[in-house]
Enzyme design. Structure first.
Site: not given
Length: 205
Positions: A71-73
């Site tokens: 995941c990456d935000s």
């Protein structure tokens, strides 16, 4: 029993997944996030999630039956992707730009089934409305150190929660992982979401 691997060092993501009934094994990817600089925010979040997932999936210690989640935000504000601020001064500048306005929190998700090699990926979007905080509140918040470690320089589940006036979309996505989207990816790869609960229960029995 399927092993669920989280390719992220984020305590908030781990807490969210545990609260949802999963018991992830954490393996930090070590991916250099700067290699994706220059991409539009939506593509940036997804590509970094894919890179993190691939990096961990290549590790020898990952079980052959595992599901690996990267995941990456980033926060999109005025068309710019805002990740973690580099220092307190940058965090202050960001909050001065964000206060009283709205941004879009984008979280890329990439899920790999180690048994089949199949990958499912997507990005979740949540609109975040920021309170019109004062300079004093910004200085005090940045002084805690919390904004330095999170995308967009804010949290919704900790000290920054009082500075978020509202959201439109999935609350969990703002924390770092969209549970409804992740469920869709799990199903896309041919697994049952609730079977991950059973794996968690069996592991703790």
């Amino acid at each position: 029993m399927t092993t669920f691997v989280l390719a992220s060092a984020s305590p908030a993501r781990l807490k969210t997944l545990r609260s949802a009934g999963l018991d992830p094994t954490v393996i930090v990817s070590g991916v250099d996030e700067s290699q994706a600089d220059g991409l539009p925010p939506f593509e940036l979040a997804l590509q970094l999630a894919e890179l993190k997932c691939a990096a961990v999936a290549a590790r020898d210690e990952v079980p052959g039956d595992a599901l690996v989640l990267g995941c990456d935000s980033v926060l999109e504000l005025d068309g710019e992707a805002l990740g973690k601020p580099g220092d307190p001064a940058e965090a202050v500048r960001r909050w001065q730009a964000m206060r009283g306005r709205s941004g879009v929190l984008l979280t890329g998700h990439c899920l790999r089934d180690m048994a089949t090699g199949r990958v499912a990926a997507a990005t979740a979007s949540t609109t975040v409305h920021f309170a019109d905080v004062t300079d004093e509140e910004i200085e005090a918040y940045v002084a805690t150190g919390e904004p330095l470690w999170v995308a967009g320089a804010f949290t919704v589940d900790s000290l920054g929660g009082a500075f978020v006036a509202g959201i439109e979309g999935d609350h969990h996505n703002v924390v770092g992982v969209s549970l409804p989207l992740l469920r869709d990816l799990v199903i896309e790869l041919g697994h049952s979401w609730t079977s991950l609960w059973a794996a968690r229960d069996d592991a703790q029995a």
